[in-house]
Design an enzyme around this catalytic site. Structure first.
Site, PDB file in Angstrom:
ATOM      1  N   HIS A  71     -24.743 -10.134  41.669  1.00 53.87           N
ATOM      2  CA  HIS A  71     -25.508  -9.222  42.147  1.00 53.87           C
ATOM      3  C   HIS A  71     -25.722  -8.929  43.364  1.00 53.87           C
ATOM      4  CE1 HIS A  71     -26.771  -8.424  37.902  1.00 53.87           C
ATOM      5  NE2 HIS A  71     -27.073  -9.639  37.875  1.00 53.87           N
ATOM      6  N   GLU A 118     -27.911 -17.235  29.015  1.00 54.50           N
ATOM      7  CA  GLU A 118     -28.818 -16.028  29.224  1.00 54.50           C
ATOM      8  C   GLU A 118     -28.478 -14.891  28.483  1.00 54.50           C
ATOM      9  OE1 GLU A 118     -28.488 -14.720  33.426  1.00 54.50           O
ATOM     10  OE2 GLU A 118     -26.174 -14.591  33.187  1.00 54.50           O
ATOM     11  N   ASP A 131     -32.157 -12.194  32.365  1.00 58.00           N
ATOM     12  CA  ASP A 131     -31.438 -12.143  31.272  1.00 58.00           C
ATOM     13  C   ASP A 131     -31.733 -12.469  30.237  1.00 58.00           C
ATOM     14  OD1 ASP A 131     -29.377 -10.127  32.451  1.00 58.00           O
ATOM     15  OD2 ASP A 131     -29.091 -11.726  33.742  1.00 58.00           O
TER      16      ASP A 131
HETATM   17  C1  3PY Z   1     -31.350 -14.431  35.433  1.00 58.16           C
HETATM   18  O1  3PY Z   1     -32.686 -14.522  35.597  1.00 58.16           O
HETATM   19  O2  3PY Z   1     -30.843 -13.455  34.646  1.00 58.16           O
HETATM   20  C2  3PY Z   1     -30.184 -14.837  36.545  1.00 58.16           C
HETATM   21  O3  3PY Z   1     -29.394 -14.753  36.322  1.00 58.16           O
HETATM   22  C3  3PY Z   1     -31.034 -15.757  37.642  1.00 58.16           C
HETATM   23  O4  3PY Z   1     -30.960 -16.964  37.181  1.00 58.16           O
HETATM   24 MG    MG Z   2     -28.643 -13.273  34.833  1.00 53.40          MG
END
Ligand code: 3PY
Ligand code: MG
Length: 261
Positions: A44, A148, A174
């Protein structure tokens, strides 16, 4: 190498933060600030692969070890970043054990994996230290996959058991988005997913990591057994510092302390 993997395996809790500006200057400043590691974010962040090279150079004389989050799990992407001298690789949005196994394989030279060999790269001092780098790469390179997605939650034990995957790193944003409870970090679905991740990692003798913005969350996560802890990002350091100071100046102006009426 700054022995990040060894310290984690010895049970240390290690502090890091995100670098998402793609700036060699903030990289160097943050590298000198007292973190054990920093994460250069290609998923990102504002920087490109070329910036990563220079950011790694900027970190060389600092105590902070460099992890790079790459934007895809392609073997070639992993090789290129390792050849630049990164100490760890983080892969986001893992969905299956097969995907995690491919990441682990890309991280290590044969016979442990499929990493291609190039001697004249920054990681091995352009060939001047190749033998040493090659011999110690397996014990030094930290393999991190992010937890995630919904799919990955069914494969935590398998993934934690993969040789070469050292850290299951929770992505709170995520993960809560995947669970349909975006930003609800006290929601039982999220808390259960975090606990299941820590549990799977601990059973396999691996570590768990997380990123959060507010340091008040430190104890909560650390009490759960999470040891690769990231808090903050260079973009927010700059944004918060600028906003706070601008606000203070505005307060002086509106209270008449600036000398203006
Ligand atoms: C998220 O919070 O999705 C990340 O990738 C950061 O750790
Ligand atoms: Mg993430």
């Amino acid at each position: 190498m700054k022995q990040l993997k060894k310290r984690l395996q010895q049970g240390a809790t290690l502090h890091g933060c995100w670098l998402n500006l793609g700036s060699t200057v903030t990289t160097e400043i943050v590298g000198l600030a007292g973190y054990d590691w920093v994460l250069i974010d290609l998923e990102h962040g504002a920087g490109s692969e070329k910036d990563v090279y220079q950011q790694l150079q900027a970190l060389e004389h600092t105590p902070a070890a460099a992890i790079v989050r790459i934007e895809s799990t392609q073997r070639q992407r992993i090789h290129r970043i390792l050849d630049m001298g990164a100490e760890g690789i983080m892969c986001p949005r893992i969905t299956s054990a097969a995907e995690a196994a491919a990441v682990a394989s890309g991280l290590h030279y044969p016979p442990d994996g499929t990493r291609g060999v190039a001697k004249m790269v920054r990681a091995s001092s352009f060939g001047q230290n190749f033998q040493n780098y090659y011999q110690q790469a397996k014990e030094n390179i930290l393999g991190i996959v992010q937890i995630e997605t919904l799919e990955v939650l069914d494969h935590l034990d398998e993934i934690a058991g993969i040789d070469g995957i050292d850290v299951l790193f929770i992505g709170p944003a995520d993960l809560t988005m995947s669970l349909g409870i975006f930003g609800q970090f006290d929601h039982p679905l999220y808390v259960d997913a975090v606990k299941a991740t820590v549990n799977a990692a601990e059973k396999a003798g691996k570590a768990t990591g997380i990123l959060f913005a507010n340091p008040d969350e430190y104890t909560r996560y650390s009490n759960m057994g999470i040891r690769l802890i990231a808090c903050g990002a260079d973009a927010t350091f700059v944004a918060n510092g600028a906003r706070n100071l601008a606000h203070t100046l505005q307060t002086f102006r509106s209270s008449g302390k600036s000398g203006q009426s």
